[in-house]
Design an enzyme around this catalytic site. Structure first.
Site, PDB file in Angstrom:
ATOM      1  N   LYS A 132       0.850  -1.191   0.000  1.00  0.00           N
ATOM      2  CA  LYS A 132       0.000   0.000   0.000  1.00  0.00           C
ATOM      3  C   LYS A 132       0.881   1.235   0.000  1.00  0.00           C
ATOM      4  O   LYS A 132       1.708   1.437   0.884  1.00  0.00           O
ATOM      5  CB  LYS A 132      -0.909  -0.022   1.219  1.00  0.00           C
ATOM      6  CG  LYS A 132      -2.016  -1.087   1.117  1.00  0.00           C
ATOM      7  CD  LYS A 132      -2.919  -1.043   2.322  1.00  0.00           C
ATOM      8  CE  LYS A 132      -3.589   0.295   2.457  1.00  0.00           C
ATOM      9  NZ  LYS A 132      -4.191   0.456   3.805  1.00  0.00           N
TER      10      LYS A 132
HETATM   11  O1  I22 Z   1      -6.805   1.368   2.128  1.00  0.00           O
HETATM   12  C1  I22 Z   1      -7.036   0.320   2.684  1.00  0.00           C
HETATM   13  C2  I22 Z   1      -7.007  -0.961   1.968  1.00  0.00           C
HETATM   14  O2  I22 Z   1      -6.344  -0.874   0.786  1.00  0.00           O
HETATM   15  C3  I22 Z   1      -7.435   0.259   4.100  1.00  0.00           C
HETATM   16  O3  I22 Z   1      -6.588  -0.594   4.842  1.00  0.00           O
HETATM   17  C4  I22 Z   1      -7.509   1.635   4.732  1.00  0.00           C
HETATM   18  O4  I22 Z   1      -6.238   2.083   5.117  1.00  0.00           O
HETATM   19  C5  I22 Z   1      -8.443   1.593   5.912  1.00  0.00           C
HETATM   20  O5  I22 Z   1      -9.678   1.083   5.526  1.00  0.00           O
HETATM   21  C6  I22 Z   1      -8.685   2.939   6.469  1.00  0.00           C
HETATM   22  O6  I22 Z   1      -7.527   3.610   6.742  1.00  0.00           O
HETATM   23  C7  I22 Z   1      -9.496   2.831   7.724  1.00  0.00           C
HETATM   24  O7  I22 Z   1      -9.892   4.109   7.979  1.00  0.00           O
HETATM   25  P1  I22 Z   1     -10.916   4.492   9.084  1.00  0.00           P
HETATM   26  O8  I22 Z   1     -12.085   3.607   8.892  1.00  0.00           O
HETATM   27  O9  I22 Z   1     -10.189   4.272  10.366  1.00  0.00           O
HETATM   28  O10 I22 Z   1     -11.181   5.921   8.757  1.00  0.00           O
END
Ligand code: I22
Length: 312
Positions: A132
């Site tokens: 990522k």
């Molecule tokens: O982007 C991806 C998957 O590719 C996720 O792991 C992503 O980082 C997470 O869903 C988010 O950061 C979670 O965010 P939040 O629900 O804590 O705002």
């Protein structure tokens, strides 16, 4: 009777937003995604501390300055978590780069290749992993190099708009992760997040782009149901999966008709790309706040591993 989770799984691929092997063993998702916040949460589980202790010993044995050992031990902790989760996945483990490298293409390429080697040492090959990378202009250039020259799958993250998704596709990204909400905020704007994801879906379909649209950042179970209408995959936290498992399916409103603007090529035009982000208030705020949010957890992981190394 079908649950909300059954219908989400009929519409889209189910990924999990965790590297916890016990949660992965329970749900058997396709892929498991992570970020420094998720890794910090996973390390609050007693059964995952073994991965930290092993990582500290690994880094100590490699030698170098304390700060070099800290950096290596944090990476090894993530590799240990990912390697333990992988047997319970049919797809890939996604590891997020250190947010503090977000504006250095060379450093992001180097950290990814180092992680690829560490996964290889742990028994996982390139077909089982993805990385990522924040969707800064420099992050997209790192993706271009990693996908084209090294056959490494990249997942472009901290992504809020079509410009970021179009540029990522130009660079050959395997995945883009449009966020439904802004990180660390409760006053999100999921309707705008959903409209952005729908634009990305329609733009990719219109241009025959095969990059996987992976919906992320959900505050409610219903948001997962909404996103499953437009995304190829959704990544969901374990507690929200438990909720979806017992929830009756929501009646989802029909998706509105939307305009999909045409986007010029940004890959070799940093000025035009940066300007398109500057005039998009939600996305530029989302990107900066997201990077700060993740960097705070990168620092927290450093503190944890530094104390483990000093105790050895
Ligand atoms: O982007 C991806 C998957 O590719 C996720 O792991 C992503 O980082 C997470 O869903 C988010 O950061 C979670 O965010 P939040 O629900 O804590 O705002």
């Amino acid at each position: 009777m079908s649950t909300a989770l059954d219908l989400v799984c009929e519409r889209t691929a189910l990924y999990m937003d965790t590297l916890d092997w016990r949660a992965a063993a329970h749900f058997n998702p396709v892929d498991a995604t992570s970020n420094p916040f998720i890794v910090s949460m996973n390390l609050e589980e007693a059964h995952n501390m073994v991965f930290v202790d092993d990582a500290a010993k690994y880094a100590k044995a490699k030698g170098g300055s304390l700060e070099e050992q800290v950096t290596l031990a944090v990476l090894k902790t993530m590799v240990n978590l990912g390697t333990a989760a992988k047997p319970h996945l049919s797809g890939r483990v996604h590891t997020q780069l250190d947010a503090r490298l977000a504006y250095s293409t060379d450093a992001m390429v180097a950290q990814t290749l180092q992680l690829v080697e560490m996964y290889k040492e742990a028994g996982l090959d390139k077909s089982q992993i993805a990385f990522k990378i924040p969707t800064t202009f420099q992050g997209v250039q790192a993706c271009r190099i990693l996908e084209r020259d090294h056959g490494v799958c990249c997942n472009m993250t901290v992504l809020f708009c079509l410009q970021q998704a179009a540029l990522s596709a130009e660079a050959g990204a395997s995945y883009v992760s449009p966020y439904l909400n802004l990180l660390g905020r409760v006053d999100g704007d999921p309707a705008t997040g959903l409209a952005n994801a729908q634009q990305i879906r329609e733009y990719y379909d219109a241009h025959g782009i095969k990059t996987i649209v992976l919906g992320a950042s959900f505050r409610t179970a219903e948001e997962v149901e909404l996103m499953s209408q437009v995304a190829d995959a959704v990544t969901v936290s374990p507690p929200m999966l438990e909720e979806l498992k017992i929830k009756a399916p929501s009646k989802l409103p029909a998706l509105p008709k939307i305009q999909v603007p045409s986007i010029g090529s940004f890959l070799d035009n940093e000025g035009a790309y940066q300007w398109s982000m500057t005039i998009d208030e939600r996305s530029s705020i989302g990107l900066l706040e997201g990077l700060r949010f993740f960097a705070a957890y990168n620092e927290k992981l450093d503190v944890l591993l530094r104390s483990k190394l000093q105790a050895l």
